[in-house]
Design a protein around this motif. Sequence first.
Motif, mmCIF file in Angstrom:
data_model
loop_
_atom_site.group_PDB
_atom_site.id
_atom_site.type_symbol
_atom_site.label_atom_id
_atom_site.label_comp_id
_atom_site.label_asym_id
_atom_site.label_seq_id
_atom_site.Cartn_x
_atom_site.Cartn_y
_atom_site.Cartn_z
ATOM 1 N N GLU A 95 60.259 -21.063 18.600
ATOM 2 C CA GLU A 95 60.433 -20.060 17.298
ATOM 3 C C GLU A 95 59.069 -19.594 16.894
ATOM 4 O O GLU A 95 58.854 -18.226 16.850
ATOM 5 C CB GLU A 95 61.378 -20.500 16.224
ATOM 6 N N ARG A 99 57.375 -15.812 17.473
ATOM 7 C CA ARG A 99 57.208 -14.966 16.196
ATOM 8 C C ARG A 99 55.742 -14.490 16.319
ATOM 9 O O ARG A 99 55.426 -13.178 16.058
ATOM 10 C CB ARG A 99 57.400 -15.961 15.010
ATOM 11 N N ASP A 193 60.134 -5.613 8.248
ATOM 12 C CA ASP A 193 61.198 -6.558 8.580
ATOM 13 C C ASP A 193 61.285 -6.607 10.245
ATOM 14 O O ASP A 193 62.256 -7.289 10.648
ATOM 15 C CB ASP A 193 62.662 -6.069 7.889
ATOM 16 N N VAL A 195 59.425 -7.493 12.665
ATOM 17 C CA VAL A 195 59.157 -8.550 13.533
ATOM 18 C C VAL A 195 60.142 -9.509 13.599
ATOM 19 O O VAL A 195 60.536 -10.253 14.524
ATOM 20 C CB VAL A 195 57.755 -9.411 13.195
ATOM 21 N N GLU A 196 60.902 -9.851 12.364
ATOM 22 C CA GLU A 196 61.910 -10.916 12.232
ATOM 23 C C GLU A 196 63.257 -10.466 12.968
ATOM 24 O O GLU A 196 63.771 -11.193 13.551
ATOM 25 C CB GLU A 196 62.014 -11.378 10.655
ATOM 26 N N LEU A 199 62.409 -10.839 16.433
ATOM 27 C CA LEU A 199 62.493 -12.194 16.840
ATOM 28 C C LEU A 199 64.091 -12.794 17.091
ATOM 29 O O LEU A 199 64.107 -13.556 18.453
ATOM 30 C CB LEU A 199 61.868 -13.078 15.887
ATOM 31 N N VAL A 200 64.879 -12.574 16.347
ATOM 32 C CA VAL A 200 66.229 -12.867 16.432
ATOM 33 C C VAL A 200 66.655 -12.538 17.906
ATOM 34 O O VAL A 200 67.615 -13.272 18.696
ATOM 35 C CB VAL A 200 67.108 -12.585 15.437
ATOM 36 N N PRO A 211 67.709 -18.312 15.759
ATOM 37 C CA PRO A 211 66.239 -19.486 15.311
ATOM 38 C C PRO A 211 66.590 -20.700 15.274
ATOM 39 O O PRO A 211 67.573 -21.275 15.442
ATOM 40 C CB PRO A 211 66.054 -18.705 13.856
#
Length: 217
Positions: A95, A99, A193, A195-196, A199-200, A211
């Motif tokens: 993770e 990220r 927001d 990148v997050e 990432l998911v 995650p």
Amino acid sequence: MSEPTAVARGRRAPRTRGDDRERAILDTAERLLGERSYADVSVDDLARGAGLSRPTFYFYFPSKESVLLALLDRVVAEARARRDEAFAQPAADAEGRWRQAIGAIAQPFRSHLAVTLAAAEARATSAAVRDVWNGVMDRFVTETATQIEAERARGAAPDGPPARDLAVALNWMNERVLHSAFAGEQPALAADDAVEVLLVVWLRTIYGTGPDVSSPR
């Protein structure tokens, strides 16, 4: 495919005595691109802003396009260095590595937003800019596919579609989502927001879960 070097694209090899002038042209270009579109910036604007005559400008760069390509080179180099650092992290922290890898692309292109938007604009009319960007994306895709295959080999990610196919879809998704967020298009993710959220999607695509995928199954 690797993107052409600055010299191969027609930009003259740097000269030590001209470093300050070359830097002045590049700094002027990035400043002006923050104020107006790429189409509205002229060679005269660049030369005047750098305190040079038009003939002197051409000693360092053969065109406005070559200046944009040089600026893009700098941003891409920063993104590459950050991405290489991300993939050098321990494989067990999947993770964290992903990220950092996504952020490695997002942060430089957001920090140099004027260059990012100008390159996106120029791709519609400049074959050279398109070639460079396609080369950048191809390298990101290849690196991503290699990482997915490694995660499958260590038992952390399940088998699925070809790793390169997933890498193509994920990287072009990043390109479009990040551009819309940074350019203020609508609808778009909030820039802070993006990148997050990305990432998911990456984790669920690669690992089949969200995650916290640090341990092999």
